[in-house]
Design an enzyme around this catalytic site. Structure first.
Site: not given
Length: 473
Positions: A277, A290, A309
């Site tokens: 990202n 993002d 994540t």
């Protein structure tokens, strides 16, 4: 002493073992419509797929959670293999709290109808998909595709618009167009997140954050038009180099800290910091992107969603204790550790065991790092959020003043006057050489999508950036 034949047999067996291990742990990415959409909610679609990177020579590769591959082709360094999933961003309900509810269903009403009733909020030009020519695909995710596009010339008063591209000198007209399907968003109950992404991007202006230029919608899709960053994502370059030197990582980390500090001052937590990202521009500066999991949180509140994540998730998120901006500094610490060593500090192919390691295990700091790097990593990777560097009233300023950043002139850095030593190889503003060919070779089609019938969830989505942004190069 071994005979030549024994040496050859031993060498052959080692190669066979290595090939077997790689074949059982790595999977070449092939976009597939048959992928189970219920596995994870993927918000990493912007600007291309995740790619693997080399690990430190003394470390084992991180096993992928993908199914075993039937073969392990050897590719040259210029065209690395792609792991389908290293780990996806995902969002799920906290064990103690339910996921943020979707916005209430409204009676269908177009934005033009709303403006006729309430009056326009600002006098701006309207844009739509027809104002942009699609050049190629640069990413694909759970909700749609990301295209590289060029903005078409607008016709002057009384003159026909023949669809010519914008001329050089007005602005380069090259953008990334993120297209998301409304039916999928509504089905997944992610309306809140998609609206938050658009709302947050309209409020944030920073030299190391990708800028939103336009947003609009059709009956079936949402569109975000962002600056196209042509250097690829940080993950791509970390894979190519294996690890970064402390000097190289220091500049990237400083720019990330600057961007995250700005978000926090705006009351925004990113919640999905990772190399996939973070983009790199042609000058070698990193750009945070993002915002699909970002959220506005005030100083006194906490969020209880299980999101992010896993490898980069702070312990308090996994423990459902409620989290705030401090969680971003944990992720920044994981990111720095990965840049310096080649892999995150906690890894496991089983998500539950990975979560247990993050919660319980101590971080092992490699001896080849400097004492200043050790100190910063220890500060950022405190499992107790209140003890974490950056959690105090001064926030990111405490991180900026750490001795590892002693050589950084923050004013020059934020004016983009500190030039990174590494610059990606790009041939022009529309160059896509740093994006994987599994995307750029796809047909550049914005395919049709079903129109939701459950009402209008996305009123007020249209946005045009103020003129100072549009005129910037």
């Amino acid at each position: 002493m071994l005979s030549n034949s024994k040496k050859k047999n031993k060498k052959k067996s080692l190669h066979s073992l290595l090939a077997t291990n790689l074949g059982s742990k790595l999977t070449i990415s092939i976009p597939s419509s048959t992928q189970d959409p219920e596995l994870d909610f993927d918000f990493s679609e912007v600007f291309g797929p995740s790619t693997p990177h080399n690990r430190h020579p003394h470390q084992n590769p991180i096993p992928s959670s993908s199914p075993p591959s039937t073969s392990s082709p050897t590719l040259p360094p210029a065209d690395p293999p792609v792991i389908r999933h290293r780990s996806h961003s995902f969002v799920g309900p906290s064990p103690r709290f339910t996921l943020s509810r979707s916005l209430p269903i409204h009676t269908p009403e177009s934005e033009s109808d709303a403006e006729a009733r309430n009056g326009p909020s600002v006098d701006v030009e309207k844009f739509g998909p027809g104002d942009f020519e699609i050049l190629r695909v640069v990413g694909q995710g759970a909700f749609g595709k990301v295209f590289q596009v060029v903005r078409k010339a607008r016709a002057s008063a009384g003159a026909p618009n023949n669809g010519e591209c914008k001329e050089e000198g007005d602005d380069d007209g090259i953008y990334a167009m993120k297209v998301m399907r409304k039916d999928t968003i509504i089905k997944k109950n992610h309306v809140d997140y998609m609206k938050a992404e658009r709302d947050i991007l309209t409020k944030v202006v920073h030299p190391f954050i990708v800028q939103l230029r336009y947003s609009f919608q059709t009956k079936s899709k949402l569109y975000l038009i962002l600056d196209f960053i042509n250097g690829g994502h940080l993950f791509f370059h970390l894979y190519r180099q294996g690890i970064f030197s402390e000097d190289q990582a220091r500049v990237y980390t400083a720019e990330i800290v600057s961007a995250v500090s700005h978000l926090h001052k705006c009351g925004i937590v990113h919640r999905d910091l990772k190399p996939e990202n973070i983009l790199m521009d042609a000058d070698g500066h990193v750009m945070l992107t993002d915002f699909g999991l970002a959220k506005e949180i005030d100083e006194s509140s906490r969020s209880n969603s299980l999101c992010g994540t896993t490898e980069y998730m702070a312990p308090e998120i996994l423990l459902s204790k409620g989290h705030n901006k401090d969680a971003d500094w944990w992720s920044a610490g994981i990111l720095l550790y990965e840049m310096l060593t080649g892999q995150p500090p906690f890894t496991h192919e089983n998500r539950k065991k990975l979560q247990e390691r993050i919660i319980k295990e101590k971080v092992k700091l490699p001896p080849f790092l400097t004492s200043e790097a050790h100190s910063l990593l220890k500060g950022l990777l405190q499992k107790e959020p209140s003890r974490r560097l950056g959690s105090g009233p001064s926030g990111g300023d405490d991180i900026k003043s750490h001795k590892w950043f002693q050589s950084i002139n923050w004013k020059k850095l934020e004016a983009r006057e500190l030039q990174p030593k590494f610059k990606p190889d790009v041939s022009g503003k529309d160059c896509t050489a740093n994006f994987d060919r599994c995307w750029t070779a796809m047909p550049p089609n914005d395919s049709p999508a079903a129109t939701p019938t459950a009402g209008e969830h996305f009123q007020g989505y249209t946005y045009v950036a103020p003129n100072p942004w549009l005129s910037s190069g």
